[in-house]
Design a protein around this motif. Structure first.
Motif, short mmCIF file in Angstrom:
data_model
loop_
_atom_site.label_atom_id
_atom_site.label_comp_id
_atom_site.label_asym_id
_atom_site.label_seq_id
_atom_site.Cartn_x
_atom_site.Cartn_y
_atom_site.Cartn_z
N ALA A 71 0.81 -1.22 0.00
CA ALA A 71 0.00 0.00 0.00
C ALA A 71 0.84 1.27 0.00
O ALA A 71 0.45 2.27 -0.61
CB ALA A 71 -0.94 0.00 1.20
N LYS A 79 1.88 -0.39 -8.50
CA LYS A 79 0.70 -1.18 -8.13
C LYS A 79 0.00 -1.74 -9.36
O LYS A 79 -0.51 -2.86 -9.33
CB LYS A 79 -0.26 -0.30 -7.32
N PHE A 154 -16.02 -0.42 0.26
CA PHE A 154 -14.83 0.41 0.11
C PHE A 154 -15.12 1.83 -0.38
O PHE A 154 -14.43 2.77 0.05
CB PHE A 154 -13.84 -0.26 -0.84
N LYS A 162 -10.61 6.03 -5.07
CA LYS A 162 -9.78 5.13 -4.27
C LYS A 162 -10.53 3.86 -3.91
O LYS A 162 -9.98 2.75 -3.98
CB LYS A 162 -9.33 5.85 -3.00
N TYR A 166 -9.43 0.10 -4.96
CA TYR A 166 -9.25 -0.94 -3.94
C TYR A 166 -10.14 -2.15 -4.24
O TYR A 166 -9.74 -3.30 -4.05
CB TYR A 166 -9.57 -0.39 -2.56
N THR A 170 -8.55 -5.78 -4.99
CA THR A 170 -8.84 -6.84 -4.02
C THR A 170 -9.59 -7.99 -4.68
O THR A 170 -9.34 -9.17 -4.37
CB THR A 170 -9.66 -6.29 -2.84
N ASP A 181 -2.94 -7.03 -1.04
CA ASP A 181 -3.97 -5.99 -0.93
C ASP A 181 -3.32 -4.62 -0.80
O ASP A 181 -2.10 -4.51 -0.65
CB ASP A 181 -4.87 -6.26 0.28
N LEU A 182 -4.14 -3.59 -0.86
CA LEU A 182 -3.68 -2.20 -0.76
C LEU A 182 -4.11 -1.56 0.55
O LEU A 182 -4.13 -0.33 0.67
CB LEU A 182 -4.24 -1.38 -1.94
N LEU A 183 -4.47 -2.39 1.54
CA LEU A 183 -5.06 -1.87 2.77
C LEU A 183 -4.04 -1.69 3.89
O LEU A 183 -4.40 -1.21 4.96
CB LEU A 183 -6.18 -2.82 3.24
#
Length: 464
Positions: A71, A79, A154, A162, A166, A170, A181-183
């Motif tokens: 992230a 990414k 999200f 965003k 996400y 995901t 993931d990007l969390l």
């Protein structure tokens, strides 16, 4: 010119196993070099060549182990490259190459059709192009549905742009069983009590783990029910043997794993002991499903009890089912081994299930696959212990099992790996993704075979 022709002839003579082996290696190297470029790294961070190669490998091998926080460490370009690598790894190189040919309206040669047939382990060559199209429709369709479900949670939380990004990332990662993931560092831990995120993830992981052949078999029977040609109660009985084994094994593993994890940890305050009963069951279900090659987590792995730790090792090794995006030795492999054990204990000559006999060649393949995976697991565990003598043995075994089964779960060891440890895990992920059996076929030197009707003399040995 002669050298070019010789190189072309050598490449043209590669078999399917060699194409897959070299193809994955090529994409990993290309992806690693791209991620190593400065524009992929966020300001204030540094990406070593090893970390770039590690990230490319875990992405294309849809594993999910990461040495840097996805992230924050990577820019938008980085990414996107990671997402593309995950999608390539999930769809498969053969399918991707085929769809490019189809899109360019190029004719797929007979040799390439044979490569598609062998890569998907199909028993006939007809309809290969249609097969690839069906795979892609299933992949993108499922990912699209998953992205919409994630977006419900999200977008309100992160905003439109965003939240949508996400959701797509995901969904692709979940369906391809990548677990990236990007969390942040805690994966989906903040959503441990959120049914939307939990059941969307569980649904994508299970569906991708069943394998596309099972999808099509079930859909074919549903269409026959709609047309009035098949009673609803006879759907399962009319499924192919492969589908029956996959569905039964999946049900046993998911339900059995959920119940055992709940029993082992429902009173453990370090893991799920402090949650409400409903959240405990949901967390147990998620852990049972994600250990079969997904890589997401809602509870940190090091918090679980030793009993759950051992159970998760078994679930990771088994993995999903053939012709899907999951790793592991596969549910059908375990089923064949268990059925073979049962038949031998009963004194039966044939391995039987659902009034059908399992071919001897499948039993041998199951033994080879399992033996190769266990060999890689033991060897790489020893190497990682030697490279990192201070690391706890249980963390090392968990890490290598996760890598060889392309799961992506860790007990916190991945970010602490030294350079040697990272390359050991890179190699393990690569071997786990291309499959020990494929690798063995690709590197085995051709030997002169004995005539089919020739047999060596027998001699007794003691077993057990």
């Amino acid at each position: 010119m002669n050298k070019k022709m010789q190189l072309y002839n050598r490449l043209h003579k590669l078999n399917t196993a060699q194409i897959i082996t070299l193809g994955f290696a090529g994409v990993i190297i290309l992806g690693g070099l791209l991620l190593w470029l400065p524009f992929c790294t966020a300001p204030g961070y540094h990406t070593s060549f090893t970390d770039a190669m590690f990230t490319a490998t875990t992405s294309i091998c849809v594993t999910g182990l990461v040495t840097v926080v996805t992230a924050t460490h990577w820019t938008l370009a980085g990414k996107i490259i990671i997402l593309v690598l995950i999608q390539i790894g999930g769809v498969g190189l053969i399918s991707l190459g085929s769809i490019i040919f189809i899109s360019l309206r190029k004719k797929i040669s007979l040799r390439n059709r044979r490569v598609i047939q062998e890569s998907y382990n199909m028993d006939r060559m007809g309809g290969m192009v249609r097969l690839v199209k069906k795979v892609l429709i299933c992949v993108f369709g499922a990912e699209g549905i998953g992205a919409v479900c994630y977006a419900v949670r999200f977008i309100p939380q992160f905003g439109l742009a965003k939240g949508l990004g996400y959701s797509v990332f995901t969904a692709v990662s979940a369906f391809c069983n990548a677990g990236i993931d990007l969390l942040g560092e805690d994966s989906l831990a903040q959503y441990v009590a959120d049914p939307i995120v939990n059941f969307t993830s569980v649904g994508l992981i299970i569906m991708s783990g069943l394998g596309f052949v099972v999808w099509w078999d079930i859909w074919d029977k549903i269409k026959r029910v709609i047309r009035g040609k098949l009673p609803v109660g006879r759907i399962f009985k009319n499924l192919r043997l492969h589908s029956k084994i996959v569905l039964m094994m999946t049900l046993i593993l998911v339900v059995g794993g959920t119940v055992l994890i709940f029993l082992f940890d429902h009173g453990n305050p370090e893991s799920i002991g402090t949650y409400s009963p409903g959240t405990k069951w949901m967390a147990s279900l998620f852990q049972s499903v994600t250990t079969r090659t997904a890589g997401f987590f809602t509870v940190s792995q090091e918090r679980f009890s030793n009993a759950t730790y051992m159970l998760c090792l078994v679930l990771m090794l088994i993995g999903g089912s053939p012709m899907g995006t999951a790793g592991g030795i596969k549910t059908t492999t375990v089923a064949v081994l268990l059925l073979s054990l049962k038949s031998n204990l009963q004194g039966k000559r044939d391995v039987e299930v659902h009034h059908r006999r399992i071919r001897d060649s499948y039993i041998r393949s199951a033994i080879v696959v399992t033996g190769m995976v266990l060999t890689v697991l033991i060897l790489m565990s020893m190497l990682l212990c030697a490279a990192m003598p201070e690391a706890p043995i249980e963390d090392v075994v968990y890490e290598i099992t996760s890598a060889v089964a392309t799961v992506g779960l860790s007990r916190g060891l991945t970010p602490c790996l030294n350079t040697a440890g990272k390359w050991i895990v890179i190699l393990t992920m690569y071997l786990g993704r291309i499959g020990p059996l494929t690798l063995g076929t690709a590197v085995t030197v051709r030997v002169q075979k004995m005539p089919a009707d020739s047999h060596l003399a027998e001699e007794d040995i003691m077993i057990g």
